[in-house]
Enzyme design. Structure first.
Site, short mmCIF file in Angstrom:
data_model
loop_
_atom_site.label_atom_id
_atom_site.label_comp_id
_atom_site.label_asym_id
_atom_site.label_seq_id
_atom_site.Cartn_x
_atom_site.Cartn_y
_atom_site.Cartn_z
CG ASN A 198 -1.58 1.36 1.41
OD1 ASN A 198 -2.39 1.75 0.59
ND2 ASN A 198 -1.18 2.09 2.44
CD GLN A 231 4.37 3.26 7.46
OE1 GLN A 231 3.56 3.87 8.16
NE2 GLN A 231 4.57 1.96 7.59
NE ARG A 257 -0.71 -9.20 8.16
CZ ARG A 257 -0.53 -7.89 8.22
NH1 ARG A 257 0.34 -7.28 7.42
NH2 ARG A 257 -1.20 -7.16 9.08
CG ASP A 301 0.58 -4.01 5.73
OD1 ASP A 301 0.28 -4.39 6.87
OD2 ASP A 301 0.89 -2.83 5.45
CG LEU A 347 -3.29 -2.68 -2.29
CD1 LEU A 347 -1.97 -2.02 -2.01
CD2 LEU A 347 -3.14 -4.18 -1.99
CD GLU A 396 -3.66 -5.25 8.41
OE1 GLU A 396 -3.67 -4.75 9.54
OE2 GLU A 396 -3.15 -4.67 7.42
CG HIS A 418 2.23 -7.35 14.36
ND1 HIS A 418 1.37 -8.10 13.58
CD2 HIS A 418 2.51 -6.25 13.64
CE1 HIS A 418 1.15 -7.48 12.44
NE2 HIS A 418 1.84 -6.34 12.45
CG ASP A 419 -0.78 -4.26 14.02
OD1 ASP A 419 0.36 -3.80 14.22
OD2 ASP A 419 -1.20 -4.59 12.90
C1 NOJ Z 1 -0.71 -3.31 9.32
C2 NOJ Z 1 0.42 -3.84 10.12
O1 NOJ Z 1 -0.01 -5.00 10.79
C3 NOJ Z 1 0.85 -2.74 11.05
O2 NOJ Z 1 1.78 -3.21 11.99
C4 NOJ Z 1 1.40 -1.59 10.24
O3 NOJ Z 1 1.69 -0.51 11.08
C5 NOJ Z 1 0.39 -1.14 9.17
N1 NOJ Z 1 -0.25 -2.22 8.50
C6 NOJ Z 1 1.05 -0.28 8.13
O4 NOJ Z 1 1.84 -1.06 7.27
#
Ligand code: NOJ
Length: 522
Positions: free
Chosen positions: A83, A149, A179, A181, A186, A223, A288-289
């Site tokens: 993205n 980003q 995966r 992201d 996107l 995701e 992890h988030d």
């Molecule tokens: C989702 C990821 O899981 C997260 O850790 C990240 O900060 C964002 N996408 C941006 O890439």
């Protein structure tokens, strides 16, 4: 695991851990971004899609790791973060320097962007706009995440070609899929008003076509934390994403746990749209988030916060929790097992994250999402056996203090203890494999006379399994309302229960108890 004592985990270290993973029965590994990156966002800001970050090893180390994983029957999927790139990616550098560069149109620019709707901010309190002015470029660029980003312009066919090329590269190196992201961003048309908006979701089908042509058994896992009515955009007619993270169900599970009632879980399952036959959900407890709660109403979110994140410091972004599961459940092993038993039996494929198998905790003194990103705890050696570097050199500190400190919670110790979480988890994985009905079957919610018990049945190829989960802190006796299910035999449970008798039809469950029962054909 860190193999070269620089304080950072790496591919050679990971390769050494494969026996642990294969011992648990893991069938597929998802690797978070390991590409060259300035690391503004834990590697989700990629500077070079074709390399391994030197801190983590070399491409040679990656290939050796892939070989060793394959030897153990473990597949590998990797994060595809397209993205956005890092601001330091050569594409962005070229784009900002020269308006006429072919890379200019790789990103999304505006001379006069509209004011950002706060709902569009992925990191509220960190960023205040999705547009940032770049002096060199003389224009604003779009970024849904950190300003480091910049979003790629997916409407540009050359960008799409580049993305396929990246997929092609890693597929040649043996990965079994990606995966995707930030999938919703996107395919969003923000800032690219000229683009045919219908065309954007088509990119998912284009990626799929490319992937399947290159490798028929590879998958795309998106995701996408989106409302139920948008889910079909991602599955298409079975021609887009193979799998989606089940964000929706995850949030309803936590609501059900907070209330100690099954109804939110039933509602959550009923809200999920039908999916094409060749698609699947990926169920998870934590990753992890943050634990996102944004699909719940304000008052429902508040209930979950009160139960599992009572302090402000445990919360993030206004709608998330930055904790691991065991501390949220006050280390109650009955409840921890209940949650994983539930997650492994819900329709879909179960995902566990490193550290969940041993019950790791969080470090709330670390900023933001780092609280749940502390190093794996392998043993009671210095730094939890993660690294031989001085503690101060570690990329993040190991948890040393309290109940979740590495001396108490670590792989080596738990492996020696037959009653440990890791040994329970290994059994859970084995039995889940013996009950493929949970993943592949037709599911059905079963009516019971106990509001605290979630009961469901999955049938596949003439076989059926039933799972019962008591979400409350009091024991009970459940009666299934349908008499269709007879001759039940226990497969798995929180203890050895007496066999279910067909005559009484009553099934006892302890507080937070769970039972998986096979319906035996007579
Ligand atoms: C989702 C990821 O899981 C997260 O850790 C990240 O900060 C964002 N996408 C941006 O890439």
């Amino acid at each position: 695991m860190d193999s070269d004592s620089d304080g950072i985990g790496d591919f050679q270290g990971l390769t050494k851990c494969l026996d642990h993973l294969s011992g648990i029965g893991i069938t597929c590994l998802w690797l978070l971004p390991f590409y060259a990156s300035p690391n503004r966002d834990n590697g989700y800001d990629v500077m070079d899609y074709y390399s391994v970050d030197p801190r983590l090893g070399t491409l040679g180390d990656f290939v050796e790791f892939m070989h060793q994983a394959r030897e153990r029957g473990i597949r590998v999927i990797v994060d595809l973060v397209v993205n956005h790139t890092s601001i330091q990616h050569p594409w962005f550098q070229a784009a900002r320097k020269d308006k006429n560069s072919k890379y200019r149109d790789f990103y999304v620019w505006s001379e006069d962007p509209p004011k950002s709707d706060p709902k569009l901010l992925m990191f509220p309190n960190v960023e205040d706009s999705i547009w940032d002015y770049d002096k060199r470029a003389g224009a604003y660029y779009l970024h849904h995440f950190y300003k480091e980003q910049p979003d790629l312009n997916i409407a540009n066919p050359t960008v799409r070609e580049e993305i396929c090329k990246i997929m092609g590269f890693w597929l040649e190196l043996g990965v079994s899929g990606f995966r995707i992201d930030a999938a919703p961003f996107l395919i969003k048309g923000i800032g690219i008003e000229g683009a045919n908006q219908q065309d954007l979701p088509d990119f998912l089908a284009q990626m799929r076509e490319f992937l399947s042509a290159r490798r028929g058994d590879a998958i795309l896992l998106a995701e996408a934390n989106v409302p139920p009515d948008q889910i079909p955009i991602y599955f298409g007619n079975g021609d887009k994403m193979h799998m989606l993270f089940n964000f929706l169900l995850n949030q309803y599970v936590f609501l059900a746990l907070a209330r100690q009632e099954a109804s939110p879980l039933r509602d959550g399952l009923k809200t999920l749209p039908e999916m094409p036959k060749n698609c699947q959900w990926l169920n998870f407890v934590r990753h992890h988030d943050e634990l996102a709660l944004d699909r719940l109403s304000q008052s429902q979110q508040e209930e979950v916060f009160q139960a599992f994140a009572p302090d402000e410091n445990m919360r993030i972004y206004g709608h998330g929790i930055r904790r691991r599961l065991p501390p949220m459940l006050d280390s109650d092993s009955r409840r921890i097992e209940l949650v994983y038993s539930l997650m492994f039996s819900l329709p879909g494929t179960p995902l566990i994250r490193y550290g969940e198998e041993i019950g790791m905790g969080e470090n709330l003194s670390l900023p933001g999402r780092d609280s749940v990103r502390t190093p794996m705890q392998w043993s009671n050696a210095a730094n939890g056996g993660f690294s031989a570097a001085p503690a101060a050199a570690l990329s993040r500190p190991v948890i040393t203090e309290g109940e979740y400190g590495y001396e108490r919670v670590n792989v080596a110790k738990e492996q020696r203890d037959p009653n440990s979480l890791v040994n329970w988890m290994e059994r859970l994985v084995r039995l889940r494999k013996q009950c493929p009905e949970f993943g592949r079957g037709q599911w059905q919610i079963l009516e019971t006379d106990e509001p605290c018990v979630f009961a469901h049945c999955c049938e596949w190829e003439g076989n059926a399994v039933i799972a019962l989960h008591n979400l409350s802190d009091r024991k009970c006796i459940v009666r299934l309302k349908s008499s269709e299910y007879q001759h039940l035999s226990d497969v798995f449970g929180d203890r050895q229960y007496e066999a279910v008798s067909d005559d009484s039809g009553s099934i006892p469950l302890e507080a937070y108890g769970y039972r998986w029962l096979r319906v035996n054909q007579m």
